[in-house]
Write an enzyme that holds these catalytic residues in place. Structure first.
Site, PDB file in Angstrom:
ATOM      1  N   GLU A 167       0.807  -1.243   0.000  1.00 40.98           N
ATOM      2  CA  GLU A 167       0.000   0.000   0.000  1.00 40.98           C
ATOM      3  C   GLU A 167       0.831   1.280   0.000  1.00 40.98           C
ATOM      4  O   GLU A 167       0.335   2.354   0.302  1.00 40.98           O
ATOM      5  CB  GLU A 167      -1.015   0.085   1.167  1.00 40.98           C
ATOM      6  CG  GLU A 167      -1.692  -1.158   1.676  1.00 40.98           C
ATOM      7  CD  GLU A 167      -2.347  -2.052   0.644  1.00 40.98           C
ATOM      8  OE1 GLU A 167      -1.645  -3.019   0.249  1.00 40.98           O
ATOM      9  OE2 GLU A 167      -3.500  -1.835   0.235  1.00 40.98           O
ATOM     10  N   TYR A 169       3.547   1.999   1.926  1.00 41.49           N
ATOM     11  CA  TYR A 169       4.202   2.371   3.182  1.00 41.49           C
ATOM     12  C   TYR A 169       5.722   2.117   3.080  1.00 41.49           C
ATOM     13  O   TYR A 169       6.207   1.634   2.056  1.00 41.49           O
ATOM     14  CB  TYR A 169       3.572   1.605   4.351  1.00 41.49           C
ATOM     15  CG  TYR A 169       2.144   2.042   4.631  1.00 41.49           C
ATOM     16  CD1 TYR A 169       1.870   3.344   5.041  1.00 41.49           C
ATOM     17  CD2 TYR A 169       1.070   1.164   4.465  1.00 41.49           C
ATOM     18  CE1 TYR A 169       0.566   3.761   5.285  1.00 41.49           C
ATOM     19  CE2 TYR A 169      -0.238   1.574   4.710  1.00 41.49           C
ATOM     20  CZ  TYR A 169      -0.485   2.874   5.119  1.00 41.49           C
ATOM     21  OH  TYR A 169      -1.773   3.280   5.356  1.00 41.49           O
ATOM     22  N   ARG A 217       2.617  -8.755   4.136  1.00 42.36           N
ATOM     23  CA  ARG A 217       1.650  -8.238   3.156  1.00 42.36           C
ATOM     24  C   ARG A 217       2.439  -7.686   1.977  1.00 42.36           C
ATOM     25  O   ARG A 217       3.108  -6.658   2.073  1.00 42.36           O
ATOM     26  CB  ARG A 217       0.755  -7.167   3.786  1.00 42.36           C
ATOM     27  CG  ARG A 217      -0.379  -6.806   2.869  1.00 42.36           C
ATOM     28  CD  ARG A 217      -1.591  -6.315   3.604  1.00 42.36           C
ATOM     29  NE  ARG A 217      -2.687  -6.130   2.669  1.00 42.36           N
ATOM     30  CZ  ARG A 217      -3.745  -5.389   2.900  1.00 42.36           C
ATOM     31  NH1 ARG A 217      -3.880  -4.779   4.056  1.00 42.36           N
ATOM     32  NH2 ARG A 217      -4.683  -5.268   2.001  1.00 42.36           N
ATOM     33  N   HIS A 255      -1.702   3.873  -1.598  1.00 39.10           N
ATOM     34  CA  HIS A 255      -2.738   4.842  -1.220  1.00 39.10           C
ATOM     35  C   HIS A 255      -2.756   6.060  -2.131  1.00 39.10           C
ATOM     36  O   HIS A 255      -3.785   6.686  -2.309  1.00 39.10           O
ATOM     37  CB  HIS A 255      -2.567   5.274   0.232  1.00 39.10           C
ATOM     38  CG  HIS A 255      -2.947   4.196   1.209  1.00 39.10           C
ATOM     39  ND1 HIS A 255      -4.081   3.428   1.063  1.00 39.10           N
ATOM     40  CD2 HIS A 255      -2.346   3.747   2.333  1.00 39.10           C
ATOM     41  CE1 HIS A 255      -4.157   2.558   2.053  1.00 39.10           C
ATOM     42  NE2 HIS A 255      -3.115   2.723   2.831  1.00 39.10           N
ATOM     43  N   GLN A 342     -18.221   5.539   4.139  1.00 42.52           N
ATOM     44  CA  GLN A 342     -18.658   6.786   4.777  1.00 42.52           C
ATOM     45  C   GLN A 342     -18.366   6.845   6.280  1.00 42.52           C
ATOM     46  O   GLN A 342     -17.888   7.850   6.776  1.00 42.52           O
ATOM     47  CB  GLN A 342     -20.160   6.963   4.522  1.00 42.52           C
ATOM     48  CG  GLN A 342     -20.663   8.345   4.881  1.00 42.52           C
ATOM     49  CD  GLN A 342     -22.131   8.523   4.535  1.00 42.52           C
ATOM     50  OE1 GLN A 342     -22.607   8.083   3.489  1.00 42.52           O
ATOM     51  NE2 GLN A 342     -22.874   9.159   5.408  1.00 42.52           N
TER      52      GLN A 342
HETATM   53  P1  NAP Z   1     -26.247  17.909  -1.419  1.00 46.90           P
HETATM   54  O1  NAP Z   1     -24.999  17.114  -1.367  1.00 46.90           O
HETATM   55  O2  NAP Z   1     -26.547  18.848  -0.326  1.00 46.90           O
HETATM   56  O3  NAP Z   1     -26.227  18.695  -2.797  1.00 46.90           O
HETATM   57  C1  NAP Z   1     -27.266  19.507  -3.208  1.00 46.90           C
HETATM   58  C2  NAP Z   1     -26.811  20.309  -4.428  1.00 46.90           C
HETATM   59  O4  NAP Z   1     -27.867  21.144  -4.818  1.00 46.90           O
HETATM   60  C3  NAP Z   1     -25.619  21.162  -4.152  1.00 46.90           C
HETATM   61  O5  NAP Z   1     -24.724  21.009  -5.230  1.00 46.90           O
HETATM   62  C4  NAP Z   1     -26.187  22.582  -4.086  1.00 46.90           C
HETATM   63  O6  NAP Z   1     -25.164  23.360  -4.649  1.00 46.90           O
HETATM   64  C5  NAP Z   1     -27.449  22.493  -4.929  1.00 46.90           C
HETATM   65  N1  NAP Z   1     -28.570  23.305  -4.446  1.00 46.90           N
HETATM   66  C6  NAP Z   1     -29.035  23.401  -3.183  1.00 46.90           C
HETATM   67  N2  NAP Z   1     -30.112  24.220  -3.145  1.00 46.90           N
HETATM   68  C7  NAP Z   1     -30.339  24.629  -4.403  1.00 46.90           C
HETATM   69  C8  NAP Z   1     -31.298  25.487  -5.007  1.00 46.90           C
HETATM   70  N3  NAP Z   1     -32.243  26.066  -4.287  1.00 46.90           N
HETATM   71  N4  NAP Z   1     -31.211  25.685  -6.320  1.00 46.90           N
HETATM   72  C9  NAP Z   1     -30.273  25.112  -7.062  1.00 46.90           C
HETATM   73  N5  NAP Z   1     -29.321  24.288  -6.562  1.00 46.90           N
HETATM   74  C10 NAP Z   1     -29.366  24.067  -5.237  1.00 46.90           C
HETATM   75  O7  NAP Z   1     -27.502  16.968  -1.547  1.00 46.90           O
HETATM   76  P2  NAP Z   1     -27.714  15.651  -2.419  1.00 46.90           P
HETATM   77  O8  NAP Z   1     -26.923  15.665  -3.663  1.00 46.90           O
HETATM   78  O9  NAP Z   1     -29.174  15.548  -2.534  1.00 46.90           O
HETATM   79  O10 NAP Z   1     -27.156  14.513  -1.511  1.00 46.90           O
HETATM   80  C11 NAP Z   1     -27.725  14.308  -0.229  1.00 46.90           C
HETATM   81  C12 NAP Z   1     -26.786  13.513   0.651  1.00 46.90           C
HETATM   82  O11 NAP Z   1     -26.710  12.210   0.162  1.00 46.90           O
HETATM   83  C13 NAP Z   1     -25.383  14.061   0.725  1.00 46.90           C
HETATM   84  O12 NAP Z   1     -25.181  14.752   1.914  1.00 46.90           O
HETATM   85  C14 NAP Z   1     -24.537  12.839   0.683  1.00 46.90           C
HETATM   86  O13 NAP Z   1     -24.068  12.544   1.993  1.00 46.90           O
HETATM   87  C15 NAP Z   1     -25.439  11.701   0.304  1.00 46.90           C
HETATM   88  N6  NAP Z   1     -24.996  11.066  -0.949  1.00 46.90           N
HETATM   89  C16 NAP Z   1     -23.676  10.893  -1.182  1.00 46.90           C
HETATM   90  C17 NAP Z   1     -23.283  10.274  -2.338  1.00 46.90           C
HETATM   91  C18 NAP Z   1     -21.817  10.045  -2.614  1.00 46.90           C
HETATM   92  O14 NAP Z   1     -20.982  10.398  -1.801  1.00 46.90           O
HETATM   93  N7  NAP Z   1     -21.464   9.444  -3.724  1.00 46.90           N
HETATM   94  C19 NAP Z   1     -24.202   9.859  -3.272  1.00 46.90           C
HETATM   95  C20 NAP Z   1     -25.540  10.085  -3.010  1.00 46.90           C
HETATM   96  C21 NAP Z   1     -25.928  10.700  -1.847  1.00 46.90           C
HETATM   97  P3  NAP Z   1     -25.222  24.917  -4.831  1.00 46.90           P
HETATM   98  O15 NAP Z   1     -25.956  25.443  -3.643  1.00 46.90           O
HETATM   99  O16 NAP Z   1     -23.796  25.325  -4.888  1.00 46.90           O
HETATM  100  O17 NAP Z   1     -25.921  25.130  -6.121  1.00 46.90           O
HETATM  101 FE1  SF4 Z   2     -17.677   1.001   6.048  1.00 43.66          FE
HETATM  102 FE2  SF4 Z   2     -19.997   0.127   7.026  1.00 43.66          FE
HETATM  103 FE3  SF4 Z   2     -19.938   1.476   4.710  1.00 43.66          FE
HETATM  104 FE4  SF4 Z   2     -18.987  -1.024   4.887  1.00 43.66          FE
HETATM  105  S1  SF4 Z   2     -21.105  -0.361   5.159  1.00 43.66           S
HETATM  106  S2  SF4 Z   2     -18.000   0.671   3.887  1.00 43.66           S
HETATM  107  S3  SF4 Z   2     -18.094  -0.997   6.899  1.00 43.66           S
HETATM  108  S4  SF4 Z   2     -19.398   2.255   6.704  1.00 43.66           S
END
Ligand code: NAP
Ligand code: SF4
Length: 677
Positions: A167, A169, A217, A255, A342
């Site tokens: 990884e 290290y 490893r 990493h 996460q």
């Molecule tokens: P989010 O991460 O809070 O993103 C919302 C987006 O909408 C932002 O880009 C924001 O950017 C925009 N926005 C907010 N209010 C707005 C408005 N009134 N008009 C236009 N644009 C607006 O929410 P999400 O995408 O719905 O995700 C929700 C949660 O799900 C996240 O916190 C995340 O933890 C989780 N999630 C994560 C993943 C991943 O990590 N791959 C995938 C799916 C869900 P601007 O305000 O800059 O425009």
């Molecule tokens: Fe980590 Fe739990 Fe998500 Fe698996 S499900 S990647 S152990 S947080």
């Protein structure tokens, strides 16, 4: 015992000792190691896994000296005075009949502190500290420090050590030209570069004697430029075997590599083929690792002789009883790891204690035991998303009489949506797990049903838990109600309604997910191993150094043209997870997705989107516009049910939709169920 899993439960004879089965709980830092009193919690954490039958546990990395720290004041075993606190851990595991090895990890230039050392003074891209070049005398001292750590580990009662040689290290840094530009006896030719790992293993073996497990490893594929070739990997393995290695574990990718190796989009067991090739070259057992969480797949790997043992880490956070449930054929009752990172790796990078998104009990299982209720309540749960499912399972487990009502045709909520995104199909397994638990606990589930006040009264519910989730936020500007504008739920359910040129409003987690779905070369079908290797430029034969080749991306014009827009000026996708965000950003860039930041939306016309950037007006000609602008709580049922007078509790996205968070939703559901009497 279920015969199908015989290959998992065949003991492994190591000569002086044996393992009861072929599953290793792989090394993972928990964040408990450095906390005051943390070793007691760590002991409970490992004891629980040992009790559930895991064959061998490997601890998170322990530095052999201060320069080897991953971060300031990281766990170190360099003095006899530190032995007793390790003994708390080993005794706990042995109490349950388990075995435990301590991983010795010297971070080298990956250390995040001012004392970092490395073979050459080349800064790593993932630490801000430039390392000091190790003088020859200091290289020899470091080798002795590895030996001392192993000897102290033996004194602390560990059954063995794992030497972290992969990884990226310190040991790995000595092996490859990418990080070793020395011209003395520790650098230059390959024979010189592999001297450091060989001397480390010899010294460790010298200090611990013959009857002690020494796992090495080994980096099977570095996935960085100027890494090892397969020929070099095999040569190293053969030499290390002669130096006294008991088993090899498989290390995949440094990493700093820009190739995903454990995230959800990596196909199951993508790198097992490399372990299988190593197994043909050495006599000692080989452990396969990386991105495996399915007992059927694991059993097949072992049955096919691709590896002697399989190592998994995150699946043991999601379900400590992975091994015992497999043994009993209770596969459907295993809480599957969804590879989201996460609450485990992302937290570790923030120097927090490890948790698990799907298992709110991770790390507290020994004392956070759901207690049976004295007077069961009749409870209605409205909403079958992560929060509602989590509440229903725990409340029913405690003895409450629970009924669940879901407006949609099936339960799952946001997890169901996520499962439609390529690479996130495991989310469906998580829903299946919850459904199986509900069934086993006798929870009545009614889909396509909304609880009415009349029914709530008629059935005599004493509590109502409102877990009705969220609804998409629809921004207010002209044209958002046009037929070619879709909210993200409709877009994910009906990608066939979306044109070839698409604007996505909102570049958060869901905006990225939608862009992934719309540009995935195989539509919503999972990625095949071959296309995964080609897309990321991985040479599974490792003919070229580091196992990297020119990636093959979909030619321009063959995928939808997607634009991802946000109002803020910062980096797009800035809120994505630390360990996975870069993969999503890189994937979309490779697929030609264009990101626009600092956008002001003006209006949507039948031909596209009018917006401005830095006060300059622009027009984006697109066929479809998808709104991914966050969520609002969906609580409309509250007003309908409140007049019943039945106490109502709101959890999950319905309580707080900001940064909609599945971990928070599951934890809230669990906590409320633990407290409801
Ligand atoms: P989010 O991460 O809070 O993103 C919302 C987006 O909408 C932002 O880009 C924001 O950017 C925009 N926005 C907010 N209010 C707005 C408005 N009134 N008009 C236009 N644009 C607006 O929410 P999400 O995408 O719905 O995700 C929700 C949660 O799900 C996240 O916190 C995340 O933890 C989780 N999630 C994560 C993943 C991943 O990590 N791959 C995938 C799916 C869900 P601007 O305000 O800059 O425009
Ligand atoms: Fe980590 Fe739990 Fe998500 Fe698996 S499900 S990647 S152990 S947080």
């Amino acid at each position: 015992m279920n015969m199908k899993y015989d290959s998992i439960f065949a003991p492994l004879d190591l000569g002086f000792t044996s393992l009861p089965n072929r599953i290793v709980m792989g090394s993972m830092h928990t964040g408990l190691e450095e906390r005051r009193g943390g070793m007691k919690s760590l002991a409970s954490f490992y004891e629980q896994r040992a009790k559930e039958g895991v064959g061998l546990i490997v601890t998170g990395g322990v530095a052999p000296n201060i320069a080897g720290w991953l971060g300031p004041f990281g766990i170190t075993l360099n003095r006899r005075a530190k032995v007793p606190k390790h003994r708390i851990v080993t005794e706990a595991v042995h109490r349950q009949g388990g075995k435990i090895c301590m991983q010795i990890l010297h971070a080298g230039r990956y250390g995040f502190h001012p004392f970092v050392v490395a073979p050459s003074a080349i800064k790593s891209p993932i630490s801000k500290f430039r390392p000091f070049r190790m003088p020859g005398w200091y290289v020899k001292k470091t080798i002795r420090d590895f030996g001392r750590a192993a000897r102290l580990a033996k004194e602390a009662g560990y059954d063995g050590v794992e030497i972290m040689g992969s990884e990226g290290y310190l040991i790995n840094q000595f092996i490859v030209r990418h990080t070793n530009r020395r011209e003395d006896e520790w650098g230059g030719s390959y024979a010189n570069r592999m001297r450091f790992p060989m001397e480390v293993v010899k010294e460790v073996r010298r200090q611990v004697g013959e009857e002690f497990i020494v796992i090495y490893r080994i980096s099977l594929i570095d996935l960085v430029p100027d890494g090892s070739t397969w020929e070099e990997v095999v040569l190293l393995a053969k030499e290390l075997e002669k130096c006294g290695v008991t088993m090899f574990n498989s290390g995949i990718g440094w990493h700093e590599s820009r190739v995903p190796t454990i995230a959800s989009m990596v196909p199951q067991g993508a790198f097992v083929g490399l372990s299988a090739r190593l197994k043909k070259q050495v006599k000692v057992p080989v452990i396969a690792s990386n991105r495996m969480n399915d007992p059927d797949f694991v059993a097949q790997v072992l049955e096919d002789g691709q590896a002697d043992v399989v190592s998994m880490a995150r699946p043991f956070l999601a379900d400590p009883a992975f091994v015992s449930k497999t043994k009993q054929g209770q596969i459907h009752n295993i809480n599957p790891c969804i590879a989201c990172n996460q609450s485990c790796l992302d937290r570790i990078f923030r120097r927090q204690v490890v948790g698990c998104l799907v298992n709110p009990l991770t790390g507290t299982e020994m004392w956070d035991i759901p207690k049976a209720v004295r007077a069961p309540l009749k409870i209605a749960v409205v909403g079958g998303g992560p929060a509602g499912l989590s509440f229903a399972v725990t409340a029913a487990q405690r003895g409450h009489q629970v009924s669940l009502f879901e407006r949609a045709p099936s339960v799952g909520g946001q997890f169901l949506l996520a499962s439609a995104i390529p690479g996130k199909d495991t989310y469906q397994k998580s829903i299946d797990y919850f459904e199986n638990r509900l069934k086993a606990l006798g929870v009545g589930v009614e889909c396509n049903t909304s609880l009415t006040p009349e029914r709530a009264k008629e059935e005599g519910f004493e509590r109502i838990v409102l877990a009705t989730g969220v609804k998409p936020r629809i921004p207010d500007f002209p044209g958002v109600d046009a037929p070619h504008v879709l909210d993200y739920i409709t877009a994910i359910r009906h990608p066939e309604r979306i044109g070839l040129r698409v604007a996505i409003i909102g570049a958060g987690g869901i905006g990225y997910d939608v862009a992934e779905l719309l540009t995935h070369p195989g539509g919503d079908t999972p990625t095949s191993l071959r296309s995964f290797f080609r897309f990321w430029g991985i040479d599974p034969e490792v003919q070229m150094s580091g196992g990297l080749v020119e990636p093959i991306h979909p030619p321009a014009g063959t995928l939808r043209q997607v634009y991802l827009l946000q109002r803020s000026k910062g980096k797009p996708g800035a809120k994505l997870g630390k360990t996975t965000g870069w993969i999503h950003r890189l994937t979309l860039r490779k697929r030609g997705v264009k990101t626009l930041t600092g956008v002001v939306y003006h209006r949507i016309t039948p031909e596209g989107l009018e917006y401005s950037q830095e006060e300059e007006k622009h027009f984006l000609p697109v066929d479809s516009i998808i709104i991914c602008a966050g969520q609002l709580p969906e609580t409309s049922l509250f007003a309908t049910l409140e007049p019943t007078g039945i106490p109502i509790y709101i959890i999950g996205g319905a309580k707080d939709a900001s940064g909609l968070d599945a971990e928070r939703a599951i934890r809230q559901g669990f906590r409320l169920a633990m407290e409801m009497d």
